[in-house]
Scaffold this motif. Structure first.
Motif, PDB file in Angstrom:
ATOM      1  N   LEU A 145       0.186  -8.178  -2.391  1.00 17.79           N
ATOM      2  CA  LEU A 145      -1.246  -7.387  -2.288  1.00 17.79           C
ATOM      3  C   LEU A 145      -1.558  -7.471  -1.097  1.00 17.79           C
ATOM      4  N   GLU A 146      -1.607  -8.589  -0.375  1.00 20.43           N
ATOM      5  CA  GLU A 146      -2.154  -8.715   1.170  1.00 20.43           C
ATOM      6  C   GLU A 146      -1.233  -7.917   1.987  1.00 20.43           C
ATOM      7  N   PRO A 147       0.073  -8.066   1.905  1.00 19.82           N
ATOM      8  CA  PRO A 147       0.867  -7.469   3.286  1.00 19.82           C
ATOM      9  C   PRO A 147       0.900  -5.736   2.855  1.00 19.82           C
ATOM     10  N   TRP A 148       0.908  -5.487   1.488  1.00 18.82           N
ATOM     11  CA  TRP A 148       0.622  -4.052   1.247  1.00 18.82           C
ATOM     12  C   TRP A 148      -0.452  -3.508   1.742  1.00 18.82           C
ATOM     13  N   ALA A 149      -1.785  -4.167   1.569  1.00 20.41           N
ATOM     14  CA  ALA A 149      -2.840  -3.821   1.970  1.00 20.41           C
ATOM     15  C   ALA A 149      -3.095  -3.687   3.585  1.00 20.41           C
ATOM     16  N   LYS A 150      -2.261  -4.576   4.204  1.00 21.71           N
ATOM     17  CA  LYS A 150      -2.330  -4.704   5.643  1.00 21.71           C
ATOM     18  C   LYS A 150      -1.616  -3.351   6.072  1.00 21.71           C
ATOM     19  N   ALA A 151      -0.368  -3.063   5.494  1.00 25.67           N
ATOM     20  CA  ALA A 151       0.570  -2.010   5.964  1.00 25.67           C
ATOM     21  C   ALA A 151      -0.307  -0.818   5.714  1.00 25.67           C
ATOM     22  N   VAL A 152      -1.085  -0.433   4.608  1.00 29.68           N
ATOM     23  CA  VAL A 152      -1.660   0.833   4.601  1.00 29.68           C
ATOM     24  C   VAL A 152      -2.815   0.698   5.680  1.00 29.68           C
ATOM     25  N   GLU A 153      -3.433  -0.487   6.066  1.00 29.10           N
ATOM     26  CA  GLU A 153      -4.446  -0.238   6.897  1.00 29.10           C
ATOM     27  C   GLU A 153      -3.828   0.224   8.227  1.00 29.10           C
ATOM     28  N   GLU A 154      -2.705  -0.656   8.633  1.00 33.62           N
ATOM     29  CA  GLU A 154      -1.866  -0.056   9.879  1.00 33.62           C
ATOM     30  C   GLU A 154      -1.519   1.274  10.020  1.00 33.62           C
ATOM     31  N   ASN A 155      -0.971   1.353   8.895  1.00 36.30           N
ATOM     32  CA  ASN A 155      -0.565   3.194   8.775  1.00 36.30           C
ATOM     33  C   ASN A 155      -1.643   4.082   9.149  1.00 36.30           C
TER      34      ASN A 155
END
Length: 349
Positions: free
Chosen positions: A46-56
């Motif tokens: 969940l944390e890596p996914w959330a970070k990827a969304v935020e960076e995108n």
């Protein structure tokens, strides 16, 4: 005059920043789930996914993760929390609300799911629009996934054949899992996973069908003696999960923000998620064996006996969903075909 112009510029800049801050707040999302903050589901997925969304999104999106049901309620209530807009996003077990996701259950079935979470994740993606979409009214799934599959944990009994489970009380989170347990002559006991350690310690249940990955989070190595799986990591069905957003919130997002979520949730991510759950499963069983628990791998002949005993579960599911107007036989055939095709593609790469 220059001083006045400078003050005007500063004021305009302050207003712009304030407006931008208010605008950015429109893209703050609360993600609610049922496991702890240190569980691998959060730290590794969940944390890596959330970070990827935020960076995108170029920093426009902020995802706040609330573990352990800290926003209230119990795990089975998560799906209604997101449908009702109480929270923006949830990660949950589909089976916590039995019968609500009948089409997606096809992936949970024994002898459909065997041992490959990557191929199964991709099969759900392949089948979503044509076969699974009607399960998800009121939400917009970001991604669906499975774990490494149901293995057998017992307090004090070694299991080698289906008959060894006769009369035992076994925990399971899903109705398809309950059918597995019934087919093996045991009694299913449904409960959310956080309740399992106490149930084991008090002998409310004799064991559980659950993957290895949860062992360290719940300290199951202290409550059980045996961990049992089939040959070549064969499991006895699996559990389906979803990360989903409130549909109205999703529909109100601009295209670039939707794209930030979609780009973080595509095929490559589903491959990674499958590998994440496989890897944390390996870490989990190591915790048990390091604690001197017994890890039993069934022989191919013993595994085949379980497959024979569990094929009626597939037939039961087909009959059940067919009564609801769902072509269960076609879904089983397609799920098996897509899992096999994705497994072969993965191996060839």
């Amino acid at each position: 005059m220059k001083t006045k112009l400078a003050r005007t510029a500063v004021a305009a800049l302050a207003l712009s920043v304030a407006a931008g801050g208010a605008w950015a707040q429109d893209y703050t999302f609360k993600l609610h789930h049922f496991l702890g903050a240190k569980a691998p589901a959060q730290t590794d997925m969940l944390e890596p996914w959330a970070k990827a969304v935020e960076e995108n999104s170029g920093g426009k999106v902020k995802i706040e993760i609330y573990p352990s049901m800290t926003l209230g309620g119990r795990p089975p209530e998560l799906i209604n929390q997101v449908r009702d807009g109480v929270v923006d996003l949830i990660w949950t077990v589909n089976g916590y609300t039995p019968g609500l996701f009948p089409r997606t259950e096809v992936m949970e079935l024994p002898n459909v799911f065997i041992n490959d979470p990557v191929a199964t994740n991709l099969a759900m993606l392949d089948m979503y629009d044509a076969y699974l979409k009607d399960d998800y009214a009121g939400v917009e799934p970001m991604f669906l996934h499975v774990h490494a599959g149901q293995a057998i944990h017992t307090v004090d009994k070694e299991i080698r054949k289906p008959e060894d489970l006769a009369g035992l009380k076994m925990r399971i989170p899903t109705r398809t899992g309950a059918w597995v347990i019934e087919a093996l002559g045991a009694t299913p006991v449904s409960m959310p996973v956080p309740d399992l350690p106490q149930a084991l310690s008090k002998k409310v249940v004799d064991g559980a069908f659950i993957p290895w990955e949860i062992i360290p989070a719940l300290k199951l190595q202290d409550q059980t003696e045996y961990q049992i799986e089939g040959a070549d990591k064969t499991r006895f069905g699996t559990t389906t999960f979803q990360v989903s957003m409130n549909k109205a919130r999703w529909d109100g997002l601009p295209e670039d923000i939707q794209k930030a979520f979609r780009d973080a949730s595509g095929r490559d991510w589903l491959i990674e998620v499958g590998n994440i759950w496989r890897n944390i499963d390996e870490r989990g069983i190591k915790v048990a064996t390091d604690a001197s628990n017994t890890h039993v791998t069934l022989t191919e002949e013993e595994t085949a006996a379980f497959e024979t005993a569990l094929e009626p579960v597939v037939d039961r599911w087909v009959e059940d969903v067919s009564a609801k107007g769902i072509d269960g036989a076609a879904m089983v055939a397609m799920a098996r075909e897509r899992i096999k095709a994705n497994a072969e593609e993965s191996m060839s790469n």
